[in-house]
Design a protein around this motif. Structure first.
Motif, PDB file in Angstrom:
ATOM      1  N   ILE A 102       0.864  -1.182   0.153  1.00 16.67           N
ATOM      2  CA  ILE A 102      -0.092   0.035   0.096  1.00 16.67           C
ATOM      3  C   ILE A 102       0.760   1.177  -0.119  1.00 16.67           C
ATOM      4  O   ILE A 102       1.930   1.288   0.897  1.00 16.67           O
ATOM      5  CB  ILE A 102      -1.016   0.012   1.198  1.00 16.67           C
ATOM      6  CG1 ILE A 102      -1.970  -1.160   1.059  1.00 16.67           C
ATOM      7  CG2 ILE A 102      -1.796   1.285   1.260  1.00 16.67           C
ATOM      8  CD1 ILE A 102      -2.776  -1.259   2.644  1.00 16.67           C
ATOM      9  N   VAL A 103       0.434   2.127  -0.779  1.00 17.45           N
ATOM     10  CA  VAL A 103       1.162   3.507  -0.815  1.00 17.45           C
ATOM     11  C   VAL A 103       0.077   4.358  -0.498  1.00 17.45           C
ATOM     12  O   VAL A 103      -0.879   4.703  -1.163  1.00 17.45           O
ATOM     13  CB  VAL A 103       1.706   3.857  -2.200  1.00 17.45           C
ATOM     14  CG1 VAL A 103       2.123   5.142  -2.256  1.00 17.45           C
ATOM     15  CG2 VAL A 103       2.906   3.026  -2.762  1.00 17.45           C
ATOM     16  N   SER A 104       0.199   4.976   0.765  1.00 16.46           N
ATOM     17  CA  SER A 104      -0.883   5.910   1.355  1.00 16.46           C
ATOM     18  C   SER A 104      -0.247   7.456   1.276  1.00 16.46           C
ATOM     19  O   SER A 104       0.814   7.848   1.298  1.00 16.46           O
ATOM     20  CB  SER A 104      -1.073   5.762   2.699  1.00 16.46           C
ATOM     21  OG  SER A 104      -2.199   6.614   3.197  1.00 16.46           O
ATOM     22  N   VAL A 105      -1.217   8.174   0.505  1.00 17.28           N
ATOM     23  CA  VAL A 105      -0.770   9.564   0.024  1.00 17.28           C
ATOM     24  C   VAL A 105      -1.400  10.194   0.986  1.00 17.28           C
ATOM     25  O   VAL A 105      -2.527  10.528   1.226  1.00 17.28           O
ATOM     26  CB  VAL A 105      -1.172   9.824  -1.256  1.00 17.28           C
ATOM     27  CG1 VAL A 105      -1.037  11.234  -1.561  1.00 17.28           C
ATOM     28  CG2 VAL A 105      -0.804   8.774  -2.259  1.00 17.28           C
ATOM     29  N   GLU A 106      -0.380  11.236   1.533  1.00 16.75           N
ATOM     30  CA  GLU A 106      -0.598  12.633   2.607  1.00 16.75           C
ATOM     31  C   GLU A 106      -0.883  13.722   1.628  1.00 16.75           C
ATOM     32  O   GLU A 106       0.118  14.232   1.277  1.00 16.75           O
ATOM     33  CB  GLU A 106       0.373  12.720   3.713  1.00 16.75           C
ATOM     34  CG  GLU A 106      -0.139  13.590   4.781  1.00 16.75           C
ATOM     35  CD  GLU A 106      -0.973  13.247   5.825  1.00 16.75           C
ATOM     36  OE1 GLU A 106      -1.701  13.914   6.393  1.00 16.75           O
ATOM     37  OE2 GLU A 106      -1.513  11.876   5.378  1.00 16.75           O
ATOM     38  N   TYR A 107      -2.148  14.111   1.198  1.00 16.27           N
ATOM     39  CA  TYR A 107      -2.291  14.970   0.437  1.00 16.27           C
ATOM     40  C   TYR A 107      -2.573  16.301   1.165  1.00 16.27           C
ATOM     41  O   TYR A 107      -2.839  16.050   2.415  1.00 16.27           O
ATOM     42  CB  TYR A 107      -3.525  14.744  -0.466  1.00 16.27           C
ATOM     43  CG  TYR A 107      -4.702  14.266   0.117  1.00 16.27           C
ATOM     44  CD1 TYR A 107      -5.665  14.984   0.708  1.00 16.27           C
ATOM     45  CD2 TYR A 107      -5.008  12.726   0.423  1.00 16.27           C
ATOM     46  CE1 TYR A 107      -6.726  14.697   1.330  1.00 16.27           C
ATOM     47  CE2 TYR A 107      -6.093  12.358   1.131  1.00 16.27           C
ATOM     48  CZ  TYR A 107      -7.096  13.461   1.554  1.00 16.27           C
ATOM     49  OH  TYR A 107      -8.224  12.828   2.247  1.00 16.27           O
ATOM     50  N   ARG A 108      -2.596  17.406   0.210  1.00 15.26           N
ATOM     51  CA  ARG A 108      -2.886  18.758   0.930  1.00 15.26           C
ATOM     52  C   ARG A 108      -4.676  18.858   1.411  1.00 15.26           C
ATOM     53  O   ARG A 108      -5.383  18.228   0.797  1.00 15.26           O
ATOM     54  CB  ARG A 108      -2.793  19.742  -0.037  1.00 15.26           C
ATOM     55  CG  ARG A 108      -1.090  20.246  -0.166  1.00 15.26           C
ATOM     56  CD  ARG A 108      -0.847  21.156  -1.308  1.00 15.26           C
ATOM     57  NE  ARG A 108      -1.193  20.683  -2.659  1.00 15.26           N
ATOM     58  CZ  ARG A 108      -1.172  20.932  -3.625  1.00 15.26           C
ATOM     59  NH1 ARG A 108      -0.884  22.455  -3.619  1.00 15.26           N
ATOM     60  NH2 ARG A 108      -1.402  20.604  -4.978  1.00 15.26           N
ATOM     61  N   LEU A 109      -4.706  19.573   2.568  1.00 13.93           N
ATOM     62  CA  LEU A 109      -6.029  19.674   2.870  1.00 13.93           C
ATOM     63  C   LEU A 109      -6.586  20.975   2.955  1.00 13.93           C
ATOM     64  O   LEU A 109      -6.024  21.923   2.602  1.00 13.93           O
ATOM     65  CB  LEU A 109      -6.266  19.400   4.687  1.00 13.93           C
ATOM     66  CG  LEU A 109      -5.348  18.180   5.074  1.00 13.93           C
ATOM     67  CD1 LEU A 109      -5.468  18.038   6.454  1.00 13.93           C
ATOM     68  CD2 LEU A 109      -6.394  16.866   4.466  1.00 13.93           C
ATOM     69  N   ALA A 110      -7.967  21.179   2.683  1.00 15.25           N
ATOM     70  CA  ALA A 110      -9.037  22.120   2.571  1.00 15.25           C
ATOM     71  C   ALA A 110      -9.132  22.683   4.056  1.00 15.25           C
ATOM     72  O   ALA A 110      -9.327  22.036   4.953  1.00 15.25           O
ATOM     73  CB  ALA A 110     -10.114  21.810   1.870  1.00 15.25           C
ATOM     74  N   PRO A 111      -9.518  23.850   4.301  1.00 15.54           N
ATOM     75  CA  PRO A 111      -9.886  25.113   3.326  1.00 15.54           C
ATOM     76  C   PRO A 111      -8.302  25.622   2.616  1.00 15.54           C
ATOM     77  O   PRO A 111      -8.507  26.688   1.815  1.00 15.54           O
ATOM     78  CB  PRO A 111     -10.566  25.998   3.866  1.00 15.54           C
ATOM     79  CG  PRO A 111     -10.237  26.047   5.125  1.00 15.54           C
ATOM     80  CD  PRO A 111      -9.797  24.510   5.428  1.00 15.54           C
ATOM     81  N   GLU A 112      -7.338  25.281   3.375  1.00 10.63           N
ATOM     82  CA  GLU A 112      -5.902  25.982   3.101  1.00 10.63           C
ATOM     83  C   GLU A 112      -5.698  25.773   1.524  1.00 10.63           C
ATOM     84  O   GLU A 112      -5.320  26.455   0.808  1.00 10.63           O
ATOM     85  CB  GLU A 112      -4.887  25.795   3.889  1.00 10.63           C
ATOM     86  CG  GLU A 112      -5.015  26.166   5.330  1.00 10.63           C
ATOM     87  CD  GLU A 112      -5.928  25.276   6.143  1.00 10.63           C
ATOM     88  OE1 GLU A 112      -6.164  25.602   7.538  1.00 10.63           O
ATOM     89  OE2 GLU A 112      -6.414  24.281   5.766  1.00 10.63           O
ATOM     90  N   HIS A 113      -6.050  24.500   1.005  1.00  9.96           N
ATOM     91  CA  HIS A 113      -5.841  23.949  -0.137  1.00  9.96           C
ATOM     92  C   HIS A 113      -7.022  23.323  -0.860  1.00  9.96           C
ATOM     93  O   HIS A 113      -7.208  22.338  -0.706  1.00  9.96           O
ATOM     94  CB  HIS A 113      -4.602  23.034  -0.372  1.00  9.96           C
ATOM     95  CG  HIS A 113      -3.537  23.423   0.217  1.00  9.96           C
ATOM     96  ND1 HIS A 113      -2.585  24.342  -0.327  1.00  9.96           N
ATOM     97  CD2 HIS A 113      -2.946  23.290   1.579  1.00  9.96           C
ATOM     98  CE1 HIS A 113      -1.531  24.647   0.586  1.00  9.96           C
ATOM     99  NE2 HIS A 113      -1.895  24.047   1.701  1.00  9.96           N
TER     100      HIS A 113
END
Length: 313
Positions: A102-113
């Motif tokens: 598994i490759v788990s992706v820590e993506y950017r969060l809203a509302p900042e992004h």
């Protein structure tokens, strides 16, 4: 679908429920401390699942955690494991039950992004996987049997990553994506559904659902294509993806406040000729499987069967 547009339940304060406060500059302060389990990359550690973190885009503060079953090291088998690119958390138990990488992706969060930032991060992760020299992926992952998976908001991200990957296939090769797995995916629309009007989901009350869309969409429009898959270019892109032969699994509960949106998504994909199967349990609520170990095990059986049925030797 109902044409009613009832307001959210005023008895649930969405900010309190999510434990966030809105700042004057449009950002939020997150009051809830999210558990951060450190990775365990050392093979001498007794854990059944090894993990390690790798930066994805340092300027965006995004990163990737790779999960590898210990038995892949112990058995030293020449047979590589299917790869799941996953958008959400709770990976370790799934790793053990499914016997995958598994490759788990820590993506950017809203509302900042706001969206589509998370979709951009998803595509960046797919590109990183195909170009990386990481030894775990090189030695143990079968890139020709790759699956994109997401739960809740991650299901929305996985879906849109799938659409992009289908139209930008040169950006993900030599990854060969065999399937898309959506667990209680997060979609909506301007019209209230019966599930929303009942407003009895303890995890995702309607006022919370509304606020999350308000904080994440680039414009305040619940019929934006990021929210409603039936509008914009989505239906046309689905017609292109069916030619690639990807299979889709949608899993959920009829007690989920998003249930009818998920049903509509399944109908749309079938209308466009996409090979899709769905499994919706009775009752439940949003994220139910994450709170009951027996339900989690049952979910993993469904996922494993889908993956095995989609693999290409």
């Amino acid at each position: 679908m109902s044409s009613q547009t009832a307001p959210s339940n005023p008895t649930v304060d969405p900010y309190q429920h999510l434990q966030i406060t809105l700042n004057a500059d449009g950002t939020i302060t997150r009051l809830r401390e999210i558990p951060n389990t450190p990775p365990t990359p050392d093979p001498s550690h007794p854990t059944p699942v090894l993990s390690k973190d790798i930066p994805l885009n340092q300027s965006n503060n995004t990163w990737i955690r790779i999960f590898l079953p210990r038995e892949a090291l112990d058995h030293n088998s020449s047979t590589k494991l299917p790869l799941i690119v996953y958008f959400h958390d709770h990976c370790a138990n799934m790793e053990i039950d499914l016997h995958v990488i598994i490759v788990s992706v820590e993506y950017r969060l809203a509302p900042e992004h706001r969206l589509p930032a998370a979709y951009d991060d998803a595509m960046e992760a797919l590109h990183w996987i195909k170009t990386t020299a990481d030894d775990w992926l090189r030695d143990y992952a079968d890139l020709s049997n790759t699956f994109i998976m997401g739960g809740s908001a991650g299901g929305n991200i996985a879906y849109h990553a799938r659409l992009r990957a289908a139209t930008e296939i040169d950006k993900v090769e030599p990854l060969v994506i065999r399937g898309l797995i959506l667990y209680q995916p997060y979609f909506g629309g301007s019209q209230r559904t019966q599930s929303e009007l009942r407003n009895n989901d303890p995890i995702l009350p309607l006022s919370v659902c509304d606020l999350m869309w308000e904080l994440s969409l680039p414009i305040v429009d619940r019929d934006h294509e990021y929210c409603n898959p039936k509008v914009g270019d989505g239906p046309q892109l689905l017609e292109k993806t069916k030619l690639l032969g990807w299979k889709v699994l949608v899993v959920g509960y009829d007690g989920d406040i998003l249930f009818e949106h998920q049903i509509e998504l399944v109908k749309l994909m079938k209308e466009k000729g996409v090979s899709v199967v769905s499994q919706f349990g009775e009752g439940g609520f949003h994220g139910k499987d994450m709170f009951e170990p027996a339900k989690t095990k049952a979910l993993h059986v469904v996922l494993k069967n889908f993956i095995l049925s989609s693999l290409v030797a």
